[in-house]
Design an enzyme around this catalytic site. Structure first.
Site, PDB file in Angstrom:
ATOM      1  CE  LYS A 179      -4.385   1.120   0.286  1.00  6.51           C
ATOM      2  NZ  LYS A 179      -5.481   0.433  -0.418  1.00  6.51           N
ATOM      3  N   GLY A 225     -26.151   1.711   1.374  1.00  5.00           N
ATOM      4  CA  GLY A 225     -25.331   2.435   0.396  1.00  5.00           C
ATOM      5  C   GLY A 225     -25.700   2.056  -1.025  1.00  5.00           C
ATOM      6  N   GLY A 245     -24.239   3.613  -3.713  1.00  3.48           N
ATOM      7  CA  GLY A 245     -23.214   4.306  -4.511  1.00  3.48           C
ATOM      8  C   GLY A 245     -22.815   3.404  -5.661  1.00  3.48           C
ATOM      9  CE1 TYR A 271     -28.511   2.397 -10.274  1.00  5.05           C
ATOM     10  CE2 TYR A 271     -26.587   1.609 -11.470  1.00  5.05           C
ATOM     11  CZ  TYR A 271     -27.880   2.089 -11.463  1.00  5.05           C
ATOM     12  OH  TYR A 271     -28.544   2.258 -12.646  1.00  5.05           O
TER      13      TYR A 271
HETATM   14  P1  NAD Z   1     -19.403   4.750  -3.035  1.00  4.99           P
HETATM   15  O1  NAD Z   1     -18.858   5.927  -2.320  1.00  4.99           O
HETATM   16  O2  NAD Z   1     -19.662   4.850  -4.486  1.00  4.99           O
HETATM   17  O3  NAD Z   1     -20.778   4.280  -2.344  1.00  4.99           O
HETATM   18  C1  NAD Z   1     -20.980   4.265  -0.969  1.00  4.99           C
HETATM   19  C2  NAD Z   1     -22.341   4.894  -0.726  1.00  4.99           C
HETATM   20  O4  NAD Z   1     -22.674   4.719   0.653  1.00  4.99           O
HETATM   21  C3  NAD Z   1     -22.388   6.385  -1.013  1.00  4.99           C
HETATM   22  O5  NAD Z   1     -23.380   6.656  -1.967  1.00  4.99           O
HETATM   23  C4  NAD Z   1     -22.693   7.019   0.341  1.00  4.99           C
HETATM   24  O6  NAD Z   1     -23.538   8.156   0.223  1.00  4.99           O
HETATM   25  C5  NAD Z   1     -23.390   5.879   1.042  1.00  4.99           C
HETATM   26  N1  NAD Z   1     -23.345   5.951   2.507  1.00  4.99           N
HETATM   27  C6  NAD Z   1     -22.356   6.426   3.301  1.00  4.99           C
HETATM   28  N2  NAD Z   1     -22.703   6.319   4.590  1.00  4.99           N
HETATM   29  C7  NAD Z   1     -23.949   5.782   4.612  1.00  4.99           C
HETATM   30  C8  NAD Z   1     -24.824   5.419   5.645  1.00  4.99           C
HETATM   31  N3  NAD Z   1     -24.526   5.596   6.939  1.00  4.99           N
HETATM   32  N4  NAD Z   1     -26.021   4.878   5.312  1.00  4.99           N
HETATM   33  C9  NAD Z   1     -26.351   4.690   4.021  1.00  4.99           C
HETATM   34  N5  NAD Z   1     -25.541   5.020   3.005  1.00  4.99           N
HETATM   35  C10 NAD Z   1     -24.356   5.550   3.292  1.00  4.99           C
HETATM   36  O7  NAD Z   1     -18.404   3.556  -2.700  1.00  4.99           O
HETATM   37  P2  NAD Z   1     -18.288   2.121  -3.398  1.00  4.99           P
HETATM   38  O8  NAD Z   1     -17.236   2.183  -4.448  1.00  4.99           O
HETATM   39  O9  NAD Z   1     -19.633   1.580  -3.704  1.00  4.99           O
HETATM   40  O10 NAD Z   1     -17.659   1.315  -2.187  1.00  4.99           O
HETATM   41  C11 NAD Z   1     -18.444   0.926  -1.082  1.00  4.99           C
HETATM   42  C12 NAD Z   1     -17.618   0.087  -0.139  1.00  4.99           C
HETATM   43  O11 NAD Z   1     -17.103  -1.035  -0.857  1.00  4.99           O
HETATM   44  C13 NAD Z   1     -16.390   0.790   0.450  1.00  4.99           C
HETATM   45  O12 NAD Z   1     -16.198   0.307   1.750  1.00  4.99           O
HETATM   46  C14 NAD Z   1     -15.273   0.349  -0.450  1.00  4.99           C
HETATM   47  O13 NAD Z   1     -14.028   0.378   0.218  1.00  4.99           O
HETATM   48  C15 NAD Z   1     -15.684  -1.075  -0.746  1.00  4.99           C
HETATM   49  N6  NAD Z   1     -15.108  -1.632  -1.976  1.00  4.99           N
HETATM   50  C16 NAD Z   1     -15.380  -1.061  -3.170  1.00  4.99           C
HETATM   51  C17 NAD Z   1     -14.812  -1.599  -4.311  1.00  4.99           C
HETATM   52  C18 NAD Z   1     -15.107  -1.028  -5.668  1.00  4.99           C
HETATM   53  O14 NAD Z   1     -14.789  -1.693  -6.663  1.00  4.99           O
HETATM   54  N7  NAD Z   1     -15.718   0.143  -5.760  1.00  4.99           N
HETATM   55  C19 NAD Z   1     -13.966  -2.718  -4.230  1.00  4.99           C
HETATM   56  C20 NAD Z   1     -13.730  -3.303  -2.986  1.00  4.99           C
HETATM   57  C21 NAD Z   1     -14.319  -2.739  -1.860  1.00  4.99           C
END
Ligand code: NAD
Length: 359
Positions: free
Chosen positions: A83, A180, A182, A186
């Protein structure tokens, strides 16, 4: 004075290398940590954060690098864990030169470490890094947005949890609560809808994401964020932030399965891993179920086609079943079982390489 001792921490958790760097032209300052390279080069994203102290930054980097070792090992990839964290205000420090300076430090590690996107860094930044080194993934026009793939991995993970807990993985029989909506939440919702999930609830705090779901999938019901954990559903799917499974939320949970995309969801791995186990809830270990994004960049690195990624993502299903078996046999919580599973692979491959075979 802080009493955090880097070498003691390195010795305790068997780290290989910690590299501090400072670039006098751009003010870039940060640290790259390589935890373990038994299986291959250490891969892990670059996080840019305005840490309160240098110790906080180093400790965060150490923890995240170690997590990457387990994640890659459990995903069956020939990668180690590493990292980078950069200390700075993301709204002020970013520039072409800043990331090219980082690229030069990455290059200086000569392939022992490969970087990627993380919090506050994006594809554009990776392209700048790429001007100075080949040891970077997540480039424009390559493996693309990892979120749909991560969500697909979580979807297979949910199916395997259903199989384990109820003996039937037919999505149409079950109800879901997704925290969530996001990127990953989604897409996960869409996969569940495609297989006619009986009912899906979601919670969100971003009005844009709430509106998007309401417009595109009105059948998915919005729930106030503080009501989500107490919903009487089969599967709770954390897809937002870390630390959400804690002593306050766990007693509220009625779901029999917790399986989502979010990282570091257990506030304290052992305390809360055990608490969930004692409540008879099946928890899909986060770093195994959400490894889709890492698998995706691994195949970018290997110049392999998308079909290989999709085939490998499906294996998340089997890996989780194996981990549940370890958890049952050893009577340990599933997050710990996942670590046992990952460590076993690292040790076995290490032993396999004991004898000299020319290639
Ligand atoms: P993102 O930011 O696109 O989506 C997260 C969503 O959660 C946001 O829309 C935010 O408004 C919402 N949120 C935050 N706090 C909240 C709460 N208390 N209640 C309800 N909603 C809430 O992030 P993402 O890319 O979807 O990632 C989500 C999680 O998955 C993170 O922990 C990330 O580390 C993990 N992750 C993501 C990926 C990836 O490919 N994007 C890969 C591995 C792990």
């Amino acid at each position: 004075m802080s009493d955090f001792k880097v070498f003691d921490y390195m010795a305790k958790h068997e780290f290989e290398q910690v590299v501090y760097f400072y670039d006098r032209t751009t003010g870039l300052k940060g640290v790259t940590v390589i935890h373990n390279t038994t299986l291959g080069p250490a891969l892990g994203g670059t996080r840019l954060w305005n840490y309160e102290s240098e110790d906080d930054a180093v400790l965060d980097c150490l923890r995240l690098a170690r997590g990457m070792t387990y994640k890659a090992a459990a995903a069956g990839l020939n990668l180690g864990g590493g990292k980078t964290v950069l200390i700075g205000d993301a709204t002020k420090v970013k520039s072409e030169a800043y990331f090219r300076a980082l690229g030069r430090y990455v290059q200086s590690l000569n392939g022992r470490y490969i970087t990627a996107e993380d919090v506050n860094t994006n594809t554009k930044d990776m392209n700048y890094i790429h001007m100075e080194t080949d040891y970077v993934v997540g480039l424009e026009g390559k493996s693309g947005n990892p979120s749909p793939i991560t969500a697909l991995g979580a979807f297979y993970g949910i199916k395997s949890a259903l199989k384990q807990k109820f003996g039937c993985e037919d999505i149409s029989k079950y109800t879901f609560a997704i925290q969530g909506a996001g990127q990953t939440g989604y897409y996960l919702t869409e996969y569940l809808l495609e297989e006619n999930a009986k009912k899906i609830y979601f919670s969100e705090i971003n009005p844009k994401h709430i509106e998007r779901m309401k417009q595109e999938h009105p059948e998915v019901e919005f729930v106030d964020p503080d009501k989500l954990f107490g919903l009487d559903v089969d599967v709770l799917s954390p897809c937002a932030l870390g630390g959400v499974l804690n002593s306050d939320t766990i007693p509220q949970i009625k779901a029999k399965i917790i399986a989502g995309t979010a990282n570091n969801v257990l506030l304290d791995e052992d305390t809360h891993g055990n608490m969930i186990k004692e409540r008879g809830i099946l928890y899909a270990p986060d770093f195994v179920i959400n490894a889709g994004g890492l698998i995706n960049v691994y195949y970018e690195l290997m110049n392999q086609p998308k079909e290989k990624v999709l085939a490998d993502i499906k294996l998340i299903y089997d890996r989780l079943l194996e981990i549940y078996q370890i958890s049952e046999q050893e009577n340990i919580h599933t997050q710990l079982a996942a670590k046992v599973f990952a460590k076993k692979r690292i040790q076995t491959i290490k032993n396999l390489h004991d004898n000299y075979i020319p290639r």
